[in-house]
Design a protein around this motif. Structure first.
Motif, PDB file in Angstrom:
ATOM      1  N   ALA A  57       2.238  -6.123   6.550  1.00  0.00           N
ATOM      2  CA  ALA A  57       3.238  -5.971   7.422  1.00  0.00           C
ATOM      3  C   ALA A  57       3.290  -4.568   8.169  1.00  0.00           C
ATOM      4  O   ALA A  57       4.011  -4.481   9.118  1.00  0.00           O
ATOM      5  N   TRP A  58       2.187  -3.933   7.953  1.00  0.00           N
ATOM      6  CA  TRP A  58       1.896  -2.618   8.579  1.00  0.00           C
ATOM      7  C   TRP A  58       0.879  -2.458   9.608  1.00  0.00           C
ATOM      8  O   TRP A  58      -0.250  -3.022   9.492  1.00  0.00           O
ATOM      9  N   ARG A  59       1.483  -1.976  10.830  1.00  0.00           N
ATOM     10  CA  ARG A  59       0.673  -1.805  11.963  1.00  0.00           C
ATOM     11  C   ARG A  59      -0.403  -0.536  11.977  1.00  0.00           C
ATOM     12  O   ARG A  59      -1.343  -0.609  12.773  1.00  0.00           O
ATOM     13  N   SER A  60      -0.086   0.301  11.201  1.00  0.00           N
ATOM     14  CA  SER A  60      -0.694   1.609  11.406  1.00  0.00           C
ATOM     15  C   SER A  60      -0.382   2.506  10.027  1.00  0.00           C
ATOM     16  O   SER A  60       0.839   2.237   9.420  1.00  0.00           O
ATOM     17  N   VAL A  61      -1.263   3.478   9.787  1.00  0.00           N
ATOM     18  CA  VAL A  61      -0.870   4.215   8.911  1.00  0.00           C
ATOM     19  C   VAL A  61       0.310   5.129   9.120  1.00  0.00           C
ATOM     20  O   VAL A  61       0.967   5.426   8.165  1.00  0.00           O
ATOM     21  N   THR A  62       0.352   5.602  10.436  1.00  0.00           N
ATOM     22  CA  THR A  62       1.460   6.384  10.597  1.00  0.00           C
ATOM     23  C   THR A  62       2.962   5.450  10.448  1.00  0.00           C
ATOM     24  O   THR A  62       3.918   6.228   9.921  1.00  0.00           O
ATOM     25  N   GLU A  63       2.948   4.261  10.828  1.00  0.00           N
ATOM     26  CA  GLU A  63       4.131   3.503  10.499  1.00  0.00           C
ATOM     27  C   GLU A  63       4.354   3.653   8.993  1.00  0.00           C
ATOM     28  O   GLU A  63       5.555   3.436   8.376  1.00  0.00           O
ATOM     29  N   LEU A  64       3.283   3.274   8.112  1.00  0.00           N
ATOM     30  CA  LEU A  64       3.417   3.127   6.611  1.00  0.00           C
ATOM     31  C   LEU A  64       3.738   4.624   6.158  1.00  0.00           C
ATOM     32  O   LEU A  64       4.754   4.622   5.125  1.00  0.00           O
ATOM     33  N   GLU A  66       5.617   6.600   7.804  1.00  0.00           N
ATOM     34  CA  GLU A  66       7.195   6.895   8.094  1.00  0.00           C
ATOM     35  C   GLU A  66       8.083   6.027   7.199  1.00  0.00           C
ATOM     36  O   GLU A  66       9.098   6.524   6.729  1.00  0.00           O
ATOM     37  N   ARG A  67       7.712   4.956   6.929  1.00  0.00           N
ATOM     38  CA  ARG A  67       8.531   4.032   6.178  1.00  0.00           C
ATOM     39  C   ARG A  67       8.654   4.500   4.569  1.00  0.00           C
ATOM     40  O   ARG A  67       9.783   4.339   4.238  1.00  0.00           O
ATOM     41  N   PHE A  68       7.588   5.074   4.099  1.00  0.00           N
ATOM     42  CA  PHE A  68       7.804   5.814   2.712  1.00  0.00           C
ATOM     43  C   PHE A  68       8.078   7.202   2.841  1.00  0.00           C
ATOM     44  O   PHE A  68       7.729   7.865   1.814  1.00  0.00           O
ATOM     45  N   ALA A  69       8.374   7.790   3.794  1.00  0.00           N
ATOM     46  CA  ALA A  69       8.309   9.198   3.926  1.00  0.00           C
ATOM     47  C   ALA A  69       7.456   9.955   3.406  1.00  0.00           C
ATOM     48  O   ALA A  69       7.731  10.797   2.740  1.00  0.00           O
ATOM     49  N   LEU A  70       6.194   9.726   3.850  1.00  0.00           N
ATOM     50  CA  LEU A  70       5.085  10.406   3.155  1.00  0.00           C
ATOM     51  C   LEU A  70       4.233  11.362   4.314  1.00  0.00           C
ATOM     52  O   LEU A  70       4.426  10.797   5.267  1.00  0.00           O
TER      53      LEU A  70
END
Length: 151
Positions: A57-64, A66-70
């Motif tokens: 479901a992830w289009r980028s490392v940045t999106e991932l 942001e989603r997991f607040a990392l």
């Protein structure tokens, strides 16, 4: 010789600081999951990342991140460790975005780790009880929303 009396505000800070208590709790919970999952060879952070990546479901490392607040650098370091173990591989994509796919070895690692995760989950969430865990989860979501508003 005079000595300064301790600042009474400092005691209050130690007792009431949201950041301190959330971080202490996060470390204790992480240690409990890591210990339970030790036989699988995965830490909880690795297991969660592999599980998330396996959804595609992830289009980028940045999106991932942001989603997991990392922090992106922490996420990248963890992804590099998973890639070094051949649990994930980079996938071609448009632009500069980085995306990873879970390998067969990675899927096998997830499958092997699930019983250990379930045991940790039951111990922690079950120890709180269903209703209290539900309230706690909602409280944590609210805390994340409030913290994001402060950015």
């Amino acid at each position: 010789m005079t000595t300064n009396a301790p600042d009474p505000r400092l005691d209050d800070i130690a007792r009431s600081c949201v950041a301190l208590h959330v971080r202490m709790t996060a470390r204790a919970v992480t240690r409990a999951y890591d210990e339970a999952m030790r036989p699988s060879g995965l830490k909880i952070t690795q297991f969660v990342l592999l599980s998330a990546l396996s959804t595609g479901a992830w289009r980028s490392v940045t999106e991932l991140a942001e989603r997991f607040a990392l922090e992106r650098t922490s996420l990248t370091r963890n992804l590099q460790l998973l890639a070094a173990e051949a649990l994930i591989v980079p996938v071609e994509c448009k632009g500069r975005a980085s995306v990873y796919a879970v390998t067969e070895k990675g899927r096998a690692a997830i499958e092997a780790a699930i019983p250990y995760w379930q045991a940790a989950q039951e111990r922690i969430a079950g120890g709180l009880g269903k209703e209290r865990w539900s309230e706690t989860r909602e409280g944590l979501k609210a805390l994340r929303r409030v913290a994001r508003l402060a950015d």
